[in-house]
Design an enzyme around this catalytic site. Sequence first.
Site, PDB file in Angstrom:
ATOM      1  N   ALA A  44      67.857  53.223  24.154  1.00 40.83           N
ATOM      2  CA  ALA A  44      66.544  53.576  24.662  1.00 40.83           C
ATOM      3  C   ALA A  44      65.409  52.710  24.231  1.00 40.83           C
ATOM      4  CB  ALA A  44      66.011  54.998  24.454  1.00 40.83           C
ATOM      5  N   GLY A  45      65.722  51.935  23.139  1.00 35.49           N
ATOM      6  CA  GLY A  45      64.673  50.824  22.821  1.00 35.49           C
ATOM      7  C   GLY A  45      63.686  51.446  21.767  1.00 35.49           C
ATOM      8  N   ASP A  88      62.226  47.061  12.963  1.00 34.37           N
ATOM      9  CA  ASP A  88      62.773  48.379  13.411  1.00 34.37           C
ATOM     10  C   ASP A  88      63.138  48.967  12.055  1.00 34.37           C
ATOM     11  OD1 ASP A  88      62.619  47.343  15.714  1.00 34.37           O
ATOM     12  OD2 ASP A  88      64.647  47.363  16.153  1.00 34.37           O
TER      13      ASP A  88
HETATM   14  C1  GLA Z   1      64.861  44.429  18.873  1.00 32.91           C
HETATM   15  C2  GLA Z   1      65.072  44.030  17.387  1.00 32.91           C
HETATM   16  C3  GLA Z   1      63.545  43.921  16.680  1.00 32.91           C
HETATM   17  C4  GLA Z   1      62.709  43.103  17.579  1.00 32.91           C
HETATM   18  C5  GLA Z   1      62.702  43.690  19.129  1.00 32.91           C
HETATM   19  C6  GLA Z   1      61.728  43.040  19.989  1.00 32.91           C
HETATM   20  O1  GLA Z   1      64.412  45.903  18.619  1.00 32.91           O
HETATM   21  O2  GLA Z   1      65.807  44.901  16.744  1.00 32.91           O
HETATM   22  O3  GLA Z   1      63.997  43.274  15.497  1.00 32.91           O
HETATM   23  O4  GLA Z   1      62.996  41.721  17.641  1.00 32.91           O
HETATM   24  O5  GLA Z   1      63.863  43.884  19.637  1.00 32.91           O
HETATM   25  O6  GLA Z   1      60.324  43.070  19.625  1.00 32.91           O
END
Ligand code: GLA
Length: 385
Positions: free
Chosen positions: A117-118, A166
Site C-alpha cells: 500500500a506504500g 522509511d
Molecule cells: C520506497 C523506498 C524509500 C523511498 C520511497 C520513494 O518507499 O523504500 O526509500 O525511496 O520508495 O520516495
Amino acid sequence: MAIHKSFVKGFKSELVVHSPGRINFIGEHTDYNNGFVLPTAIDKKIVFSFQKNDSEHECKIYSSSYDKMLDVNLSDLKPSKEEWENYILGVLSEISKISNGVKGFDCIIESQLPIGAGISSSAALECGLAYGLNELFNLNLSKIELVELSQRAEHNYVGTKCGIMDQFASVMSENEKVILLDCKSKHYRLIDAHFEPYKILLLNTNVSHNLASSEYNTRREECERVREIISKTYTKVKSLREVTKSMLDEYRDELTDVLYRRAYYVIEENDRVLQASELLEKKDIQGFGKLMYQSHRGLQHLYEVSCPELDFLVDFSEDYSQIIGSRMMGGGFGGCTINLIHADSVNDYIINVKEAYRKEFNIELTSFVTVPSQGTIIQANGTKH
Ligand code: GLA
C-alpha cells in the site's frame, strides 16, 4: 492460526514492540539521491511479541497475517524464496554482523498494515524486529544503527535498493510531528504537524503493479548515471542533491531525454520539500497542498512512477475544492494516495471517490484517515518508552 495454535497459546511474552507504518507528505524518490523528505509515522502498526527460548541458535517466528511459521537457525542464515521471510532473515543477518548478542528467541508478529500500500509495512517489519532484539538481548545499538541495519537488510536480502526514509520515519517519528530529514547528513528537524481543519486521508488503490521493485532499482541507476556524467567536470557532485538546473542544462546534449527528466524531477522535488516545510511552519496549508499536487505531476510525467489508478485518484480530487493536496505516496506503481481534505467532507468524499473508482477500474478502493504518530516503541508491563 489453526496449525500454530499451541505455539501462540503457550507463548509467554517478555516484550512487546509497536512498529508503525509511515506516510510521506512530499519528497518522493529523493532519499537515495541524498535529498530531503518529509515523512512521519502513522497510527497503524505491526505488533511484535518476543520471548527468549534459552536455545543458542533456534528461533521460531510466527506471522499471524500469513498464518505462517518461520524456523530459523541463527548459525545458518541465508535468503529464502519467500519475500516476507527475507525481511526477517535480512535483519538477523545484519545484526549478527555488528553484534554477537542475539540468541534463540520466539516471536509473534501481528500486522495492521496492508502490504503493497506504500505505507512501508516492510520498514515496520525490519525496524520492529531490530528494535525488539536490541532490547531483548541488551545489544546497546543506537536508534540510527537500527535504522541503518534495517535498510541494509532490505538491500542485501530483499534486493530493493531503498533509501533511508522509511526506516528512519518508522523509528524516529514523534506524535503530532513530521520529520524534515536531510538524507545526506541524516540531520533532521521535527515540525509541528498542524493541518487543521484538514485531515490526512489515505486512499488505497489496492493495486500493486509488480514493476515496483525492478523499476525502483532502475530509477536509482538512472539517477546514478546522471551523477556520473555531471561529476566528470563537477567533481564535487556526489549525488543529484548537489546538481543544479543550470548544471543539468549544460549537459543536456549528453543526457538522454529520460535521464534529463529524471534528474529535473529530483532537483525540483528537493526544492519543493524545503518550501513545503517552510509553509507548514507558517501554517500555510493551502500552499503546502499545492506543492503536493506539483509533486504528483512530476512523479507522473517526469519520473514516471505513477500508474492509471493513482492518476485517476489525484485527477478526481482536483475537482473538489475541499481537497487542497493530493499525490501518490512511496515507491509508486500502486499503493496509496495521500490527501489533505477538509474534515467536514471526508465521509461524503469517500463515498463519491469509491463509486467513481469502482466504475473506472472495477476495483474496491479502501480508505483510512490517519494522524502523525509516534515511531517504534517498546511496550512492557503497560508502560511505553
Ligand atoms: C520506497 C523506498 C524509500 C523511498 C520511497 C520513494 O518507499 O523504500 O526509500 O525511496 O520508495 O520516495
